[in-house]
Design an enzyme around this catalytic site. Structure first.
Site, PDB file in Angstrom:
ATOM      1  N   THR A 111      50.211  50.464  13.266  1.00 54.93           N
ATOM      2  CA  THR A 111      51.339  49.590  13.607  1.00 54.93           C
ATOM      3  C   THR A 111      51.310  49.087  15.042  1.00 54.93           C
ATOM      4  O   THR A 111      51.734  47.962  15.326  1.00 54.93           O
ATOM      5  CB  THR A 111      52.651  50.371  13.357  1.00 54.93           C
ATOM      6  OG1 THR A 111      52.772  50.574  11.954  1.00 54.93           O
ATOM      7  CG2 THR A 111      53.859  49.612  13.847  1.00 54.93           C
ATOM      8  N   SER A 142      46.277  52.900   8.513  1.00 49.43           N
ATOM      9  CA  SER A 142      45.725  54.256   8.395  1.00 49.43           C
ATOM     10  C   SER A 142      45.819  54.809   6.979  1.00 49.43           C
ATOM     11  O   SER A 142      45.115  55.766   6.646  1.00 49.43           O
ATOM     12  CB  SER A 142      46.391  55.200   9.386  1.00 49.43           C
ATOM     13  OG  SER A 142      47.644  55.625   8.920  1.00 49.43           O
ATOM     14  N   THR A 161      50.355  55.837  11.939  1.00 49.16           N
ATOM     15  CA  THR A 161      51.071  57.113  11.830  1.00 49.16           C
ATOM     16  C   THR A 161      50.998  57.734  10.440  1.00 49.16           C
ATOM     17  O   THR A 161      51.127  58.945  10.290  1.00 49.16           O
ATOM     18  CB  THR A 161      52.565  56.944  12.187  1.00 49.16           C
ATOM     19  OG1 THR A 161      53.137  56.005  11.278  1.00 49.16           O
ATOM     20  CG2 THR A 161      52.749  56.500  13.608  1.00 49.16           C
ATOM     21  N   ASP A 162      50.777  56.888   9.406  1.00 51.88           N
ATOM     22  CA  ASP A 162      50.866  57.419   8.039  1.00 51.88           C
ATOM     23  C   ASP A 162      49.916  58.590   7.798  1.00 51.88           C
ATOM     24  O   ASP A 162      50.278  59.546   7.108  1.00 51.88           O
ATOM     25  CB  ASP A 162      50.588  56.308   7.013  1.00 51.88           C
ATOM     26  CG  ASP A 162      51.759  55.328   6.929  1.00 51.88           C
ATOM     27  OD1 ASP A 162      52.843  55.673   7.439  1.00 51.88           O
ATOM     28  OD2 ASP A 162      51.577  54.232   6.366  1.00 51.88           O
TER      29      ASP A 162
END
Ligand code: ASP
Length: 522
Positions: A19, A85, A116-117
Site C-alpha cells: 500500500t 503482498s 501488510t497483508d
C-alpha cells in the site's frame, strides 16, 4: 550493541510493493513505482543540499540529521515487478533474503518495504532464512499510501529507517506505529486501524516516543563473527490446520506426530516448518528436535523444557559417541568420510571424555553417562578446571548421576583447582538429596571448609535462609561456628528477629545438637 556512532550509516531499502506506494488506477489501488522519486521530494526523507555536497547518486537519499554528527544514507532498490503482498510466496521472500545477502557487505542495515497483508509471514520466513544476522533488518509498510494527506506511511517508513540507521539490532524485525517487534512474533490484527500488528507473547523490542526505549534484554545477541547464512531451500509443501472442538481424528492426522509449538504464532510455525523440513540432510528425529527448539526467538520454552538437550538425543551426542567408539577398534562403525587413525581417535577420545562426562552428569543424562562408562572411559577424569563428573552432578543437583558415579567407584571427595569438593557444591546449591548421598558414601567437609562456614552461616541466618542452614547442617557443619565478628548464627538470627531460624538452631542445641550427624554408610 548500543547506538551506532559512525558519522554515516548506509542502509538498503528494498521496496517490494504494498500500500505504501500504491496509486489509484481506474479507481483501483495498484502498487506504484518510483518510490525513491516520491521520497526525494519530501524534506523529511531527503536532505538535497547534503546529498549534492556528497555527490550521492540518483537512487541514494539521505535523511536530515536526527542526532548531531550522524547521517542515515539509504539507497532504494525497487523490485520488478512490485507486489500486492497477498500475491507473494516463499519464493519471493527467499529472493528478498538473497538480495540482502548480495548487498550484505555494502550496507549497515536493511529496510524491507512490504505490504501488510502477508508481512507477518514474510518476517517469520526471513527470520529463519537469514541465519547469523549481525545487522538490523526491518520490515515495514502502511495502511494508507504515502500520497494521501492523512497516512501512516511516512511515520512508519521514517521510524524504520531511523531504527535501522541508528541501532544494531541483529534480528529480522517489523516496525509499525512506533513499535519495533521481533518479526517472527507478530501477527496482523487489523486492516483498518493504523495499529495493524501486535506481538501477543513478546513485548516490543523497542518503542519510539519522545525518546527511543530499547528493551536490550529482549534483543538477541549476534553470534560472534559468524558469517551470514541464507537458507534458501525452504519446503513449500506445508500447511496450517486449525484445531476446533470435535475435530475428527482422521483430519488431525493422529499418529503423524505432534511437536509442541508453545506460544509460536501460526505465521512463525508455518515458516519454521518450511525451514526445518526444507533443511537438507536431516533425519526425521533431527527435524523433530529442531522443531522443538527455539531457533530464532520465535517461541518461549517453558522452564522445564529449557533444560539442556540430552546429548544422547542430539546429532552431536550421537556423532561424538560414534567417534569415541572408533578408538575401541570398531572400525566398521566408522562414519563415511571419517579417516582417523586409531591414535588420532584415541587422542580425541581422551580430550573429549572428561567434558562430555561432566556435561552429562550436570544434566543428569544417565544414558550418555552409562554409554561413556561402558566404553571403558574413566569417569573420575578431571575436566579443564579440575572438576570431575561427580562435581558436575553435585553442582547440577542430580542424585541419579551421583548414585551412578558412586556405584562405579569414583572418589567421593575429590577437590577441584579451587579446593572445592562435590559436597560443598551440593551444599551451596542446597541439593539435599545429593548431600545425603555423598554423606552416606563418606564425604566430609574439610577443616578449612568447616572453618570458613561460620561467616556463611551468619549470612544465611541474617537472611532467614533456613534451607541453606539445613544444607550445611546436613553436610556436617557445626552451626555454632562463629562468624568473622565472633557472633554465632543463632545470635545473628535473634538480632534480626528471624524466629523460624532461631527455633531451628535452638532445637539443634537442645536436642539433635548443633553439630551435624556423622556420615552413615552407603
Ligand atoms: N494489499 C496490500 C498488501 O498487502 C495491503 C497493504 O499493504 O497494507 O500489499
Amino acid at each position: 550493541m548500543a547506538r551506532a556512532l559512525e558519522p554515516q550509516r548506509r542502509l538498503l531499502a528494498v521496496y517490494t510493493g504494498g500500500t505504501i506506494g500504491m496509486r489509484s488506477e481506474q479507481g483501483v489501488l495498484v502498487p506504484g513505482s518510483g518510490l525513491a522519486a516520491v521520497l526525494r521530494s519530501l524534506p523529511m526523507f531527503h536532505d538535497e543540499e547534503y546529498a549534492r555536497a556528497c555527490g550521492l547518486p540518483e537512487d541514494t537519499l539521505v535523511l536530515p540529521p536526527a542526532i548531531p554528527d550522524q547521517r542515515v544514507i539509504y539507497t532504494v532498490l525497487e523490485c520488478q515487478p512490485l507486489f500486492d503482498s497477498s500475491d507473494m510466496t516463499i519464493t519471493e521472500w527467499v529472493q528478498i533474503a538473497q538480495t540482502i545477502e548480495r548487498h550484505y557487505g555494502q550496507y549497515d542495515g536493511f529496510v524491507v518495504i512490504h505490504g501488510t497483508d502477508t508481512m507477518a509471514f514474510a518476517a517469520s520466513v526471513l527470520s529463519f532464512v537469514l541465519e547469523n544476522l549481525q545487522k538490523t533488518v526491518i520490515l515495514t509498510g502502511a495502511q494508507v499510501p504515502i500520497h494521501a494527506l492523512w497516512n501512516d506511511s511516512r511515520e512508519n517508513l521514517l521510524g524504520a529507517l531511523l531504527m535501522a540507521g541508528q541501532y544494531v539490532i541483529p534480528e529480522v524485525c517489523l516496525f509499525f506505529q512506533n513499535q519495533l517487534f521481533r518479526g517472527n512474533r507478530v501477527t496482523k490484527v487489523d486492516s483498518r486501524r493504523f495499529a495493524a500488528f501486535c506481538s501477543p507473547h513478546l513485548p516490543p523490542l523497542a518503542v519510539m516516543g519522545t525518546d527511543v526505549t530499547i528493551n536490550w534484554e529482549l534483543v538477541r545477541k549476534a553470534r560472534g563473527k559468524a558469517q551470514l547464512v541464507v537458507h534458501s531451500s525452504m519446503e513449500r509443501d506445508v500447511g496450517l490446520l486449525r484445531l476446533y472442538p470435535g475435530i475428527p481424528a482422521a483430519l488431525a492426522m493422529a499418529g503423524a506426530g505432534i511437536v509442541s509449538g508453545f506460544d509460536m504464532t501460526s505465521e512463525a510455525a508455518l515458516a519454521k516448518l518450511s525451514y526445518v523440513l526444507g533443511h537438507p540432510g536431516l533425519t526425521p528425529d533431527d527435524r523433530k528436535e529442531l522443531l522443538a527448539r527455539d531457533l530464532r526467538g520465535e517461541m518461549t520454552l517453558p522452564t522445564g523444557a529449557e533444560r539442556r538437550p540430552s546429548l544422547s538425543s542430539s546429532a552431536l551426542g550421537r556423532g561424538l559417541t560414534q567417534l569415541l567408539t572408533l578408538s575401541q577398534g570398531q572400525t566398521s562403525q566408522r562414519p563415511q568420510g571419517a579417516a582417523l587413525s586409531t591414535q588420532e581417535a584415541d587422542a580425541i577420545r581422551e580430550a573429549l571424555v572428561p567434558s562430555l562426562a561432566c556435561a552429562a552428569a550436570h544434566a543428569g543424562d544417565l544414558e550418555v553417562l552409562q554409554a561413556l562408562g561402558d566404553l571403558g572411559s574413566d569417569l573420575s577424569l578431571e575436566s579443564f578446571n579440575g572438576q570431575t563428573p561427580l562435581h558436575a552432578a553435585a553442582r547440577g543437583g542430580q542424585p541419579g548421576a551421583v548414585t551412578m558415579l558412586l556405584r562405579r567407584g569414583v572418589d567421593v571427595d575429590p577437590r577441584d583447582e579451587d579446593g572445592l569438593s562435590p559436597l560443598l557444591l551440593a551444599v551451596k546449591g542446597r541439593h539435599r538429596g545429593v548431600i545425603e548421598l555423598l554423606r552416606a558414601a563418606g564425604a566430609c567437609l574439610s577443616l578449612q571448609e568447616l572453618e570458613d562456614a561460620g561467616t556463611e552461616l551468619c549470612r544465611l541466618a541474617a537472611r532467614a535462609d533456613l534451607e541453606g542452614l539445613q544444607s550445611w547442617w546436613q553436610a556436617g557443619a557445626d552451626l555454632s561456628s562463629p562468624g568473622y565478628d565472633g557472633r554465632s548464627a543463632l545470635l545473628v538470627a535473634e538480632a534480626a528477629g528471624n524466629l523460624e531460624v532461631v527455633t531451628f538452631l535452638q532445637n539443634l542445641k537442645g536436642g539433635a545438637g548443633v553439630q551435624a550427624p556423622g556420615p552413615a554408610t552407603l
